[in-house]
Scaffold this motif. Sequence first.
Motif, PDB file in Angstrom:
ATOM      1  N   GLU A   1     -10.981   1.307 -23.200  1.00 22.82           N
ATOM      2  CA  GLU A   1     -10.029   1.994 -24.229  1.00 22.82           C
ATOM      3  C   GLU A   1     -10.470   2.173 -25.377  1.00 22.82           C
ATOM      4  O   GLU A   1     -10.283   3.248 -26.225  1.00 22.82           O
ATOM      5  N   ALA A   2     -11.199   1.245 -25.982  1.00 23.71           N
ATOM      6  CA  ALA A   2     -12.006   1.363 -27.116  1.00 23.71           C
ATOM      7  C   ALA A   2     -12.926   2.596 -27.328  1.00 23.71           C
ATOM      8  O   ALA A   2     -12.973   3.243 -28.270  1.00 23.71           O
ATOM      9  N   PHE A   3     -13.506   2.772 -26.135  1.00 22.63           N
ATOM     10  CA  PHE A   3     -14.643   3.689 -26.338  1.00 22.63           C
ATOM     11  C   PHE A   3     -13.747   5.043 -26.130  1.00 22.63           C
ATOM     12  O   PHE A   3     -14.219   5.983 -26.989  1.00 22.63           O
ATOM     13  N   ALA A   4     -12.585   5.341 -25.482  1.00 21.27           N
ATOM     14  CA  ALA A   4     -11.801   6.438 -25.465  1.00 21.27           C
ATOM     15  C   ALA A   4     -11.288   6.778 -26.536  1.00 21.27           C
ATOM     16  O   ALA A   4     -11.223   8.007 -27.092  1.00 21.27           O
ATOM     17  N   GLU A   5     -10.904   5.734 -27.385  1.00 21.98           N
ATOM     18  CA  GLU A   5     -10.144   6.012 -28.710  1.00 21.98           C
ATOM     19  C   GLU A   5     -11.293   6.496 -29.817  1.00 21.98           C
ATOM     20  O   GLU A   5     -10.876   7.343 -30.495  1.00 21.98           O
TER      21      GLU A   5
END
Length: 246
Positions: free
Chosen positions: A177-181
């Motif tokens: 999720e952090a990567f996607a954000e």
Amino acid sequence: MTTITTRTVEYPADNLTMTGHLALPAGTGLRPAVLIGPEGTGLSDVERRRAEALAELGYVALAFDLHGGRYLADPEDMLARCMPLLADPDRMRAIGHAALDVLWAEPRADRARTAAIGYGTGGAIALELGRDGVDLRAIGTVNALTTGRPGEAARIRCPVWAGVGSQDPIMPPAQREAFAEEMQAAGVDWRVVVYGGALHAFHHPTVGHTVRPGVGHHPRHARRAWHDVVALLAECLLPERPSGTD
């Protein structure tokens, strides 16, 4: 089968003498170029074979080294080397740039059609090259949904594809999720493919030494991930072919 040629290349990086594996396709003309980064254990025959497979598809491919010719089979040795490296974006970029210079020094490598792909630590290095603003046409990673320093993802100038196992404890959902954000906030053309039931390093054939918990080969998803990487390269490197190339 297409005739390819290979050679070992030595070059300095990270205060070490690195030993990479360069694979060239048949012919003499300018060809798209691909940089291949290995898992944290280091360059092995797995990455060498991938470079050769890409050469058979018409790419100039360099599988680069992480540890000065060493393969770190012991998990503790690997972590001792890789954890400080992964915490130092500038050091990762320096290793990546050194390998990229070797790839671009090959007369048949097309600088204007270059991609970086990588696995684990090698994938993190590919991403850092993008965050450093290198003119790449594609970045592909497996097991490397690493985030960078604030704002620097905006320098990525190409599509980013990332593959990860759903059961990977090293790249858990929060990290995905952090990567996607990060990618979304930076306006990057990004994709994440989650391979159901796969562990960390699912792409890598089973090895004969101790591995960390949560690591395991998944043959079916390994094939799928490779097909996805090949499709990314074809999409981003092959459509526009300068006249006079083979």
